[in-house]
Structures are given as C-alpha cells and as structure tokens.
Design a protein around this motif. Structure first.
Motif, PDB file in Angstrom:
ATOM      1  N   ASP A 198       0.854  -1.188   0.000  1.00 57.39           N
ATOM      2  CA  ASP A 198       0.000   0.000   0.000  1.00 57.39           C
ATOM      3  C   ASP A 198       0.891   1.240   0.000  1.00 57.39           C
ATOM      4  N   PHE A 199       0.290   2.389  -0.197  1.00 58.89           N
ATOM      5  CA  PHE A 199       1.052   3.636  -0.189  1.00 58.89           C
ATOM      6  C   PHE A 199       0.097   4.808   0.038  1.00 58.89           C
ATOM      7  N   ARG A 200       0.685   5.925   0.447  1.00 56.71           N
ATOM      8  CA  ARG A 200      -0.054   7.177   0.592  1.00 56.71           C
ATOM      9  C   ARG A 200       0.706   8.256  -0.167  1.00 56.71           C
ATOM     10  N   GLU A 201      -0.001   8.947  -1.040  1.00 56.96           N
ATOM     11  CA  GLU A 201       0.621  10.036  -1.781  1.00 56.96           C
ATOM     12  C   GLU A 201       0.089  11.368  -1.304  1.00 56.96           C
ATOM     13  N   GLY A 202       0.998  12.315  -1.074  1.00 56.42           N
ATOM     14  CA  GLY A 202       0.621  13.662  -0.702  1.00 56.42           C
ATOM     15  C   GLY A 202       1.310  14.662  -1.602  1.00 56.42           C
ATOM     16  N   PRO A 203       1.071  15.934  -1.399  1.00 59.36           N
ATOM     17  CA  PRO A 203       1.687  16.948  -2.269  1.00 59.36           C
ATOM     18  C   PRO A 203       3.203  17.011  -2.162  1.00 59.36           C
ATOM     19  N   GLU A 204       3.770  16.513  -1.057  1.00 58.67           N
ATOM     20  CA  GLU A 204       5.219  16.595  -0.856  1.00 58.67           C
ATOM     21  C   GLU A 204       5.937  15.262  -1.024  1.00 58.67           C
ATOM     22  N   GLY A 205       5.182  14.176  -1.276  1.00 60.32           N
ATOM     23  CA  GLY A 205       5.878  12.908  -1.417  1.00 60.32           C
ATOM     24  C   GLY A 205       4.959  11.714  -1.259  1.00 60.32           C
ATOM     25  N   VAL A 206       5.584  10.552  -1.081  1.00 62.21           N
ATOM     26  CA  VAL A 206       4.880   9.278  -1.004  1.00 62.21           C
ATOM     27  C   VAL A 206       5.416   8.497   0.183  1.00 62.21           C
ATOM     28  N   VAL A 207       4.527   7.788   0.877  1.00 60.11           N
ATOM     29  CA  VAL A 207       4.925   6.853   1.919  1.00 60.11           C
ATOM     30  C   VAL A 207       4.503   5.460   1.479  1.00 60.11           C
ATOM     31  N   LEU A 208       5.478   4.578   1.364  1.00 61.00           N
ATOM     32  CA  LEU A 208       5.212   3.190   0.986  1.00 61.00           C
ATOM     33  C   LEU A 208       5.046   2.343   2.234  1.00 61.00           C
ATOM     34  N   ARG A 209       4.119   1.409   2.200  1.00 65.41           N
ATOM     35  CA  ARG A 209       3.941   0.477   3.315  1.00 65.41           C
ATOM     36  C   ARG A 209       4.204  -0.936   2.817  1.00 65.41           C
ATOM     37  N   PHE A 210       4.928  -1.719   3.632  1.00 61.28           N
ATOM     38  CA  PHE A 210       5.356  -3.053   3.232  1.00 61.28           C
ATOM     39  C   PHE A 210       4.643  -4.119   4.053  1.00 61.28           C
ATOM     40  N   ALA A 211       4.720  -5.347   3.567  1.00 61.66           N
ATOM     41  CA  ALA A 211       3.981  -6.447   4.180  1.00 61.66           C
ATOM     42  C   ALA A 211       4.387  -6.698   5.619  1.00 61.66           C
ATOM     43  N   ASP A 212       5.635  -6.349   5.984  1.00 60.29           N
ATOM     44  CA  ASP A 212       6.085  -6.573   7.356  1.00 60.29           C
ATOM     45  C   ASP A 212       5.710  -5.442   8.301  1.00 60.29           C
ATOM     46  N   GLY A 213       4.922  -4.463   7.796  1.00 56.67           N
ATOM     47  CA  GLY A 213       4.465  -3.354   8.621  1.00 56.67           C
ATOM     48  C   GLY A 213       5.351  -2.134   8.597  1.00 56.67           C
ATOM     49  N   THR A 214       6.536  -2.211   8.005  1.00 54.54           N
ATOM     50  CA  THR A 214       7.435  -1.057   7.934  1.00 54.54           C
ATOM     51  C   THR A 214       6.974  -0.102   6.840  1.00 54.54           C
ATOM     52  N   GLU A 215       7.481   1.131   6.915  1.00 53.40           N
ATOM     53  CA  GLU A 215       7.150   2.149   5.940  1.00 53.40           C
ATOM     54  C   GLU A 215       8.421   2.846   5.463  1.00 53.40           C
ATOM     55  N   ALA A 216       8.333   3.484   4.311  1.00 55.65           N
ATOM     56  CA  ALA A 216       9.458   4.250   3.774  1.00 55.65           C
ATOM     57  C   ALA A 216       8.904   5.471   3.059  1.00 55.65           C
ATOM     58  N   ALA A 217       9.517   6.622   3.311  1.00 51.50           N
ATOM     59  CA  ALA A 217       9.085   7.874   2.690  1.00 51.50           C
ATOM     60  C   ALA A 217      10.001   8.217   1.528  1.00 51.50           C
ATOM     61  N   ALA A 218       9.438   8.829   0.490  1.00 52.91           N
ATOM     62  CA  ALA A 218      10.208   9.236  -0.680  1.00 52.91           C
ATOM     63  C   ALA A 218       9.565  10.465  -1.301  1.00 52.91           C
ATOM     64  N   ASP A 219      10.365  11.211  -2.048  1.00 50.52           N
ATOM     65  CA  ASP A 219       9.833  12.344  -2.796  1.00 50.52           C
ATOM     66  C   ASP A 219       9.192  11.888  -4.100  1.00 50.52           C
ATOM     67  N   VAL A 220       9.704  10.788  -4.647  1.00 55.20           N
ATOM     68  CA  VAL A 220       9.171  10.195  -5.872  1.00 55.20           C
ATOM     69  C   VAL A 220       9.164   8.685  -5.704  1.00 55.20           C
ATOM     70  N   ALA A 221       8.079   8.036  -6.108  1.00 59.86           N
ATOM     71  CA  ALA A 221       8.007   6.576  -6.098  1.00 59.86           C
ATOM     72  C   ALA A 221       7.758   6.092  -7.517  1.00 59.86           C
ATOM     73  N   VAL A 222       8.500   5.063  -7.910  1.00 58.39           N
ATOM     74  CA  VAL A 222       8.414   4.523  -9.268  1.00 58.39           C
ATOM     75  C   VAL A 222       7.967   3.075  -9.189  1.00 58.39           C
ATOM     76  N   GLY A 223       6.889   2.760  -9.871  1.00 57.78           N
ATOM     77  CA  GLY A 223       6.408   1.389  -9.938  1.00 57.78           C
ATOM     78  C   GLY A 223       7.111   0.632 -11.050  1.00 57.78           C
ATOM     79  N   ALA A 224       7.969  -0.317 -10.666  1.00 60.25           N
ATOM     80  CA  ALA A 224       8.640  -1.190 -11.625  1.00 60.25           C
ATOM     81  C   ALA A 224       8.344  -2.634 -11.247  1.00 60.25           C
TER      82      ALA A 224
END
Length: 398
Positions: free
Chosen positions: A134-160
């Motif tokens: 899952d992920f959350r996108e806002g005007p300043e960036g994106v927060v990715l959520r992973f299956a183990d419950g951890t999260e990571a913030a980024a200014d740009v997220a690329v789906g590959a």
C-alpha cells in the motif's frame, strides 16, 4: 524536499526495469532505494533479445564489457515456414547491425543481465524481502507500506513491479486481460543442437495458430526457445510454472524437423499464460510514475518488453536529472509525455503480430509471406535506430 537537496527516489521492484533505472539514476548522480519483494535475488525466465535501442544505453551505463562476454551476437534473423522450414525473409544483424545502428543486437539469458545490473550498483541499493502492499501520496511525497508493517518515505516513487503493479492501481482502473495464448519456454544444451550455435541466428517459424522462436544464449552454451500454443485450462501467469515437454511435442508434432529436434532436446519447460493491458492515457501523478511492464505490459510478439523498459529507465533518470528548477511533478510529466507515444505503438504492433504470425495456410498467409519477403534485409529503423538520450536532448523525435 528542500530545493537544495537531491530527491529521495523509491523504486518498487528489483527486476530488469527497476535495476536499470537504479543504475541510470546512479550514473546521473541521483541515489535511490530499490524495494524487491523476493527474499533473495535471482531473475527467473530464460532468454531475451536486446535491440540496439537498448544496448547502446546499457553500454553508456558502463555494461559493455560484461555484456560482450556473456551475450551472443546473432548474425541474422530469419522467418521460416512451419511445415518445411523454407525461409520467408531474412534480416541482417551482427556486424551489419552494429555498423548501421551504432550498437549491437544481443541474445542473452535474463539471469545474466540481472546479475550484471546488480553487480554494477552500489552496495545497499537493494532492500530484499520488501513487498509493497500500500502507499499514501501527498503533495510533498509518497509513503510506501510493506507487508512486514514497515514504511518508507520518498519524494518520488516509481512502480517497476510488473503487470500487477501496486502503484498502478491508483492510476488506472483496469485489470490484466488474458490473451488466449500461452508460451512454453525452455533451455537446451547447445551441444545437443550444435547447428544452432555454430552460426548463431534468431529463428522464427510461423504456422497456423502458433509460432516457434529459438536463439543461443549464455555465450552459446544454451539455446533458448519459446513455443506458443492456444491456451486451454489454467491462466496462471507465473514464469516458473512447470510445463511438460511431451505437451510441447504434441502441440508441434506436424511441424518440421528443425523445430521438433529442438523441442526433443529439452529436459524441462516452463509454461506462461500471456496477459497484457490496453495502452492508457496516463501513468503518472505528481509524485508517482510507472515504467516497463507496470506502465505498458507487452505481448512478446515483437521482442520488445525488456528493450522498452531500458528506454523508460534512461528517459526517467534523465528527466529527474534535468529537473533543476523544475518541480518533480513536471519531470514526471515530461517523462510520460516523451515515452507514452512510442510504447503505445510498440504495444499495438506486438498485439498485431499475434495475428500475422499465426495465420492458417492460405491466401492471407501467402500475402503475408510475400510482404515479409519484400522487406529490406535490415532491422526496422524506427525501432532499432531510436536513441532515447537523443530524444531527451531534442535531437530525435519520440
């Protein structure tokens, strides 16, 4: 993100598309983090073909020495008739291709290219066992959520992350569509079919309802083959699903000995049901974009999936590098507007070949063979001669 700070770039997916992007970003002076769901690295699949539009970019990324040592450079490409192996048309590759387009045409194992990309990246670039759910996108960036419950913030997220991309779900309301064909893939010891290694070629036999492709990989130690069949039963998309060699033999039992001898030399095969998606009008938002199969999954009837992913990766890295005073959303918009017309054309031509390759014997088949036989013995200039970096610099149309 402060204007004087480099962007935080997250790449979801550690396959060929994501790793090529990571290397292109690294060479452009931009760091990224690749999130790969697998617990360990190891590309699945078998052979791929890389045309000059991709190999010139990989060479510029510093990969020419390992690719030259691992890949096979076919001297030509031939289309043949299914029943008697008579030649429909020939195209020149090898030295002729490199002279014409300034870069070689490679046939290689996917795992070899994957390993070369991994070894070229700085340590710590890839985080394994990180399945984005899952992920959350806002005007300043994106927060990715992973299956183990951890999260990571980024200014740009690329789906590959392929045809089932998690990030794509927020952009496009579509689903993969079953195509009605499956492909068997296999690797044969080159010593069992020495005639296919001595003068390496990409060979394609066209016949009613199916076609067969083979070419050497791994320096000629192996011969890769792909055999299409009409789908019945399972629509499993997994590349690693086991098939049965005897089923491939049965599907091609009336074909020429050149084809059946390759199939008969195989010890095992994988079975992959083909799916794709229709071209779309949009694959980016302000902070998210897609590349490769996540953006434009392609049927394998033009051999362009990996090539278009490499082009995407270099284009996106260049747009982010050149952003300067531009906002990141503008960089993503530039990337998409540059790439979408070309990838749409390739998608549509790939789907069109599925009909042309599988015509039953008759008038339409004879007309197709005559058209193909009248073509110049060169690769398609629009496909092989394209330079995405030239397009970025405004020296070539997209």
């Amino acid at each position: 993100m402060r204007n004087d700070m480099p962007p935080r770039i997250a790449v979801v997916g550690g396959g060929l598309a994501g790793l090529t992007l990571a290397l292109a970003l690294h060479r452009a002076g931009l760091a990224c983090q690749v999130y790969e769901q697998a617990p360990q690295l190891g590309e699945v699949g078998a052979g791929i073909q890389l045309a000059p539009s991709a190999t010139r970019l990989l060479h510029r990324l510093g990969l020419e020495p390992p690719l030259r040592s691992l890949a096979v450079e076919p001297v030509g490409m031939e289309f043949r008739r299914w029943a008697d192996s008579s030649v429909i048309s020939r195209g020149l590759l090898g030295a002729h291709c490199e002279q014409r387009y300034g870069a070689p045409y490679y046939a290689l194992h996917r795992a070899d290219l994957h390993r070369v990309l991994v070894e070229a990246l700085p340590a710590g670039t890839i985080r394994l066992d990180a399945r984005c759910v899952d992920f959350r996108e806002g005007p300043e960036g994106v927060v990715l959520r992973f299956a183990d419950g951890t999260e990571a913030a980024a200014d740009v997220a690329v789906g590959a992350d392929g045809i089932h991309s998690v990030l794509r779900q927020s952009l496009v309301a579509d689903r993969p569509r079953a195509f009605g064909q499956s492909v068997y893939r296999g690797l044969v010891d080159g010593r069992r079919v020495p005639e296919l290694v001595a003068e390496p070629r990409v060979l394609l036999w066209l016949g009613p309802g199916r076609h067969f492709v083979c070419y050497p990989v791994s320096g000629g130690r192996l011969v890769n083959f792909v055999a299409t069949v009409p789908t019945s039963g399972s629509t499993d998309e997994s590349w690693s699903r086991r098939g049965r060699v005897e089923d491939v033999i049965a599907a091609y039992e009336r074909w020429c000995a050149d084809v059946t001898s390759v199939i008969g030399a195989a010890d095992k095969v994988s079975l992959w049901a083909l799916h794709d998606r229709a071209p779309v009008e949009r694959w980016s938002t302000g902070r998210i974009t897609l590349l490769g199969d996540s953006a434009h999954p392609m049927l394998p009837f033009l051999g362009q999936g990996a090539n278009q992913a490499v082009e995407d990766a270099v284009a996106l890295a260049g747009c982010l590098r050149d952003a300067g005073s531009r906002t990141l959303p503008a960089a993503l918009e530039r990337y998409e507007s540059m790439r979408r017309p070309r990838t749409t054309e390739v998608q549509e031509r790939s789907r069109g070949n599925s009909t042309a390759f599988h015509l039953p014997d008759g008038e339409a088949q004879r007309e197709r063979d005559a058209r193909m036989g009248a073509l110049a013995p060169d690769g398609p200039d629009w496909l092989y001669g394209y330079d995405v970096e030239g397009a970025l610099a405004g020296r070539q149309s997209t």
